[in-house]
Design an enzyme around this catalytic site. Structure first.
Site, short mmCIF file in Angstrom:
data_model
loop_
_atom_site.label_atom_id
_atom_site.label_comp_id
_atom_site.label_asym_id
_atom_site.label_seq_id
_atom_site.Cartn_x
_atom_site.Cartn_y
_atom_site.Cartn_z
N PHE A 10 23.50 50.76 -66.15
CA PHE A 10 24.64 50.92 -64.98
C PHE A 10 24.71 49.81 -64.10
CE2 PHE A 10 25.63 53.77 -61.24
CZ PHE A 10 26.58 53.16 -61.13
N THR A 132 14.59 52.82 -55.52
CA THR A 132 15.43 54.16 -54.88
C THR A 132 14.82 54.85 -53.83
OG1 THR A 132 15.72 56.21 -55.75
CG2 THR A 132 13.83 55.41 -56.54
N ASP A 133 15.79 55.63 -53.03
CA ASP A 133 15.35 56.35 -52.12
C ASP A 133 14.67 57.56 -52.48
OD1 ASP A 133 17.38 57.84 -53.14
OD2 ASP A 133 18.49 58.23 -51.38
N GLU A 134 14.46 57.69 -53.68
CA GLU A 134 13.84 59.14 -54.02
C GLU A 134 12.43 59.00 -53.94
OE1 GLU A 134 15.45 60.96 -57.48
OE2 GLU A 134 17.16 59.97 -57.44
N TYR A 158 10.05 60.83 -62.31
CA TYR A 158 10.98 59.63 -61.96
C TYR A 158 10.38 59.02 -60.54
CZ TYR A 158 14.72 56.92 -60.32
OH TYR A 158 15.62 55.66 -59.99
N LYS A 162 8.63 55.28 -59.86
CA LYS A 162 9.19 54.25 -59.01
C LYS A 162 8.40 54.03 -57.77
CE LYS A 162 12.59 52.53 -59.65
NZ LYS A 162 13.03 51.31 -60.17
N PRO A 290 13.81 72.04 -61.65
CA PRO A 290 12.59 72.24 -61.01
C PRO A 290 12.17 71.11 -60.22
CG PRO A 290 12.46 72.21 -63.59
CD PRO A 290 13.84 72.01 -63.20
#
Ligand code: NAD
Ligand code: TYD
Length: 354
Positions: A10, A132-134, A158, A162, A290
């Site tokens: 993407f 990523t901000d995650e 995930y 990262k 979850p």
């Protein structure tokens, strides 16, 4: 030229398309074409000699060494990753492999290549890691948005993978002096997003009259950024970012999921009304994810202060463009949903002489 990884996904595909629209520097695009990689995203580049596509795995050190030796890129922009939180919950192994081992492999190959460059080329080389901000974890309702100084608290397989890759990138700079840059961006939306993520899934399901599954109470908050703005931020960081620094990238656009879904429904009511009634009738609450992070928000002051970047799109303009794109490209969605996009390589390139 530059080497891009994950450029059939993407954001990577949007980046490659924008890059070649805005300058003539060639791109070598390395992508394994997992379920998320789709060469139809790059169909506009067919026959364009500035784009060299290589199907391959970022864990394949011999292949990466060969690409460095053959193309001598001045920079690598690293998008390739497993990127979907829900998939990471069901199958974390692929996330550790690609996101951690793959990034490690790229760093080692880049280090070997960069160490052998002459002075000027060595000074100009860049390794830009797209993250990523995650990695920062989840915010409470009154917490300030994530700044670059926020401690890492990843909560999903995930985000943990990262975060691990970000740490490797940092260490390769600190220990070996590799000229790295890291961007930590919030949730993207826009053309070519795989319809497993919230916005394209809602558009595709609404158009098909299917349920719109909202996890939990629908009040989880994300900070949405139009993909073209993310690509512009990456170009700025690549051109002028300070070595070893991280830059948070966000849309100043926090919204609860339910508001996003209602906006998508209202725009579809306007642009493609359903005789059966308003699209919002399809909203269905389903069991929560979850470990579902409650809120992400980005403090994007640093990239604005240092590099002058701010998003060009508002959410209103970006979401309208996005929905218009999905309405105009329903064949793309149908090919993704049927799996036909996976035959694209054979269909389109099979009988083409090299
Ligand atoms: P995506 O899943 O759409 O695309 C990932 C691409 O990487 C695919 O083309 C896939 O084929 C390729 N790939 C996967 N494993 C590979 C491997 N082992 N070797 C080579 N290629 C491989 O992801 P995306 O949404 O475009 O995200 C791109 C990057 O941006 C990721 O690193 C992601 O963590 C980061 N990011 C994404 C978002 C978002 O909202 N989507 C936000 C911030 C950061
Ligand atoms: P997603 O697009 O998967 O991005 P991320 O989990 O990386 O933020 O999900 C965005 C938000 O939307 C997230 O809070 C989970 C929620 N969501 C739903 O409510 N329903 C869905 O079907 C999906 C895919 C996501």
């Amino acid at each position: 030229m530059i080497l891009v990884t994950g450029g059939a996904g993407f954001i990577g595909a949007n980046f490659v398309l924008d890059w070649l629209r805005t300058n003539d520097e060639p791109v070598v695009n390395l992508d394994a074409l997992t379920y998320a990689g789709n060469l139809e995203n790059l169909a506009a580049l067919q026959g364009d000699r500035r784009h060299i596509f290589v199907q391959g795995d970022i864990c394949d050190r011999a292949l990466i060494d060969r690409l460095f030796a053959e193309h001598r890129p001045r920079a690598i922009v690293h998008f390739a990753a497993e990127s979907h939180v829900d998939r990471s919950i069901h199958g974390p192994a692929a996330f550790v492999r690609t996101n951690v081992e793959g990034t490690f492999t790229l760093l080692e190959a880049a280090r070997a290549y960069w160490s052998a460059l002459d002075g000027a080329e060595q000074a100009a080389f860049r390794f830009l890691h797209v993250s990523t901000d995650e990695v920062y974890g989840s915010l409470g309702p009154n917490d300030p948005p994530f700044a670059e100084t926020k401690a890492y608290e990843p909560n999903s397989p995930y985000s943990a993978s990262k975060a691990a890759s970000d740490h490797l990138v940092r260490a390769w700079h600190h220990t070996y002096g590799l000229p790295v840059l890291t961007t930590n961006c919030s949730n993207n939306y826009g053309p070519y997003q795989f319809p497993e993520k919230l916005i394209p899934l809602m558009i595709a399901n609404a158009l098909a009259g299917k349920a719109l599954p909202v996890y939990g109470d629908g009040r989880n908050v994300r900070d949405w950024l139009y993909v073209g703005d993310h690509c512009a931020a990456i170009r700025e960081v690549l051109a002028r970012g300070r070595l070893g620094e991280t830059y948070n990238v966000g849309g100043w656009n926090e919204k609860p999921n339910l508001e996003i879904v209602h906006t998508v429904c209202a725009l579809l009511d306007e642009l493609r009304p359903d005789p059966a009634g308003p699209h919002a009738r399809l909203i269905t609450y389903v069991a929560d994810r979850p470990g579902h992070d409650r809120r992400y928000a980005i403090d994007a002051h640093k990239i604005e202060r240092e590099l002058g970047w701010r998003p060009a799109e508002t959410f209103e303009t970006g979401i309208r463009k996005t929905i218009a794109w999905y309405l105009a490209n329903q064949d793309w969605v149908a090919d993704v949903q049927s799996g036909a996009y996976r035959e694209w390589v054979a269909r389109n390139y099979g009988d083409r002489p090299a």
